[in-house]
Structure formats: structure tokens, C-alpha cells
Design an enzyme around this catalytic site. Structure first.
Site, short mmCIF file in Angstrom:
data_model
loop_
_atom_site.label_atom_id
_atom_site.label_comp_id
_atom_site.label_asym_id
_atom_site.label_seq_id
_atom_site.Cartn_x
_atom_site.Cartn_y
_atom_site.Cartn_z
N ASN A 73 -0.47 2.52 -1.35
CA ASN A 73 -1.53 1.63 -0.86
C ASN A 73 -2.55 1.36 -1.96
O ASN A 73 -2.86 2.22 -2.78
CB ASN A 73 -2.20 2.19 0.41
CG ASN A 73 -2.78 3.58 0.24
OD1 ASN A 73 -2.26 4.39 -0.52
ND2 ASN A 73 -3.83 3.87 0.97
N CYS A 84 -1.52 -2.26 2.38
CA CYS A 84 -0.77 -1.05 2.72
C CYS A 84 0.38 -0.84 1.74
O CYS A 84 0.93 -1.81 1.19
CB CYS A 84 -0.15 -1.17 4.11
SG CYS A 84 -1.32 -1.22 5.46
N GLU A 86 3.45 -0.08 2.35
CA GLU A 86 4.71 -0.70 2.77
C GLU A 86 4.79 -2.15 2.31
O GLU A 86 5.82 -2.63 1.83
CB GLU A 86 4.86 -0.67 4.31
CG GLU A 86 5.01 0.71 4.89
CD GLU A 86 3.68 1.36 5.27
OE1 GLU A 86 2.67 1.12 4.56
OE2 GLU A 86 3.67 2.11 6.25
N CYS A 123 1.77 0.03 10.14
CA CYS A 123 0.96 -0.89 10.96
C CYS A 123 1.77 -2.13 11.33
O CYS A 123 2.81 -2.43 10.74
CB CYS A 123 -0.33 -1.27 10.21
SG CYS A 123 -0.11 -2.53 8.95
N CYS A 126 2.65 -4.67 8.54
CA CYS A 126 3.76 -4.23 7.67
C CYS A 126 5.10 -4.39 8.38
O CYS A 126 6.10 -4.78 7.77
CB CYS A 126 3.56 -2.77 7.25
SG CYS A 126 2.21 -2.57 6.07
#
Ligand code: THU
Length: 174
Positions: A73, A84, A86, A123, A126
Site C-alpha cells: 500500500n 491499497c 492489491e 476492500c 480492490c
């Protein structure tokens, strides 16, 4: 007493969506290459830029060729400008490796503020991006959500995580 809804012409129906995932007590229960990927995600924590949340997230993705990509992140003093781990990983893949499908993505997190006792789950934003790239590459991605020193939760395919994702067909009124 109010009458039943059907009596006044409202025919609503209740639905349930079932999702499946596998929980392992430890990375040691995973097959060798998945365990290795979880350990690579820990390595990726080192590059996290998270001075505001102090919450590090590390990702390692294994591609079909065997290549492993790392991401973490990246925060910004203008908070919404951060991203993020991801999505850092997925956008990097989209920009540089899109001809080499993603097989598996391992995600882990760490903070010095408290002990994490459960895996971090990605989240919604993502997951929506994950859905886009699953569609683009034409095959499902296995997720390994790993809590260091503890459980790994695993599921394959975005619909295990986000059954109500935004589908492209909705744009075409299908
Ligand atoms: N974060 C991730 O990188 N991935 C997640 O799945 C959840 C949250 C980051 C965003 C932010 O930098 C920090 O964790 C705290 O929310």
C-alpha cells in the site's frame, strides 16, 4: 395487523447468496508454492508507504509463467490519493504483464499498533478491479488472505468475495 404483502399486490421474494472459502490454521497446511507466495507477501510489507495509517499491507502475485510480482500500500498526505496494495499490484500487472495471467494473489498485513488475529480481507474497490482483470485474462484468480503466524483464508474467483459486483452487461442493458 397489516395484511400479508401478497394480499395487497406486493410480491417480494427473499434470496440468499452462499459463498465458500477455505480456512487453514497455518501456512504450513498450504501447498509449497502457495506457502512461498504468502512469505513473499511478508517481504512486500517492507516497501509499504503507510506513515498515516501505520498499517502495512503486502501482496505477492504468482503469474502463469511462474514470475512473482510484489506490491504494497502507498499512502499520500492527501489521503484519497493513496492506494491499497492489491490495486498497486493489479494496475502494475495490467500495465506491464497483462499477457501473463495471474494465478494466485497472496495478501498479508502488519501493524505495530496491535496484533492482527485474522486475515485482512480486501476492500470493495480492490475486488472490483480484481473482477476486471479476471474477465480480461479469462480465468479466475486464487486469493490467499494470510494473517502472519495464523490463519489463511482462500477462495478462487471474484464471486466468492463480491457476489454483487458491478457487471459489464449492466452497461448494455442486458
Ligand atoms: N489497505 C490495503 O492496502 N488493502 C486492503 O485490503 C485494505 C486496506 C490499506 C489502505 C491504507 O493504506 C491502509 O491499508 C489502511 O486502510
Amino acid at each position: 395487523m397489516y395484511p400479508p404483502f401478497s394480499f395487497i399486490g406486493i410480491k417480494m421474494t427473499e434470496h440468499q447468496i452462499k459463498i465458500n472459502f477455505t480456512a487453514y490454521d497455518s501456512v504450513d497446511e498450504l501447498e509449497v508454492q502457495d506457502k512461498k507466495l504468502c512469505l513473499e507477501a511478508i517481504e512486500a510489507l517492507k516497501t509499504s508507504h503507510s506513515p498515516y495509517s501505520k498499517f502495512r499491507v503486502g501482496v505477492a502475485m504468482r503469474l502463469q509463467s511462474g514470475k512473482i510480482l510484489h506490491a504494497s500500500n502507498q499512502e499520500n498526505v492527501a489521503y484519497p490519493s493513496g492506494l491499497c496494495a492489491e490495486r498497486v499490484a493489479l494496475f502494475h500487472w495490467g500495465a506491464n504483464h497483462a499477457d501473463d495471467p495471474i494465478e494466485t494473489m497472496a495478501v498479508t498485513a502488519h501493524t505495530d499498533e496491535f496484533e492482527l488475529t485474522k486475515p485482512v480481507t480486501s476492500c470493495g474497490a480492490c475486488l472490483q478491479v480484481l473482477a476486471e482483470y479476471e474477465k480480461k485474462q479469462g480465468c479466475a484468480i486464487k486469493m490467499l488472505l494470510y494473517c502472519q503466524g495464523g490463519a489463511v483464508w482462500s477462495a478462487t474467483g471474484i464471486e466468492s468475495f463480491l457476489p454483487f459486483l458491478f457487471f459489464e452487461d449492466r452497461l448494455n442493458n442486458q
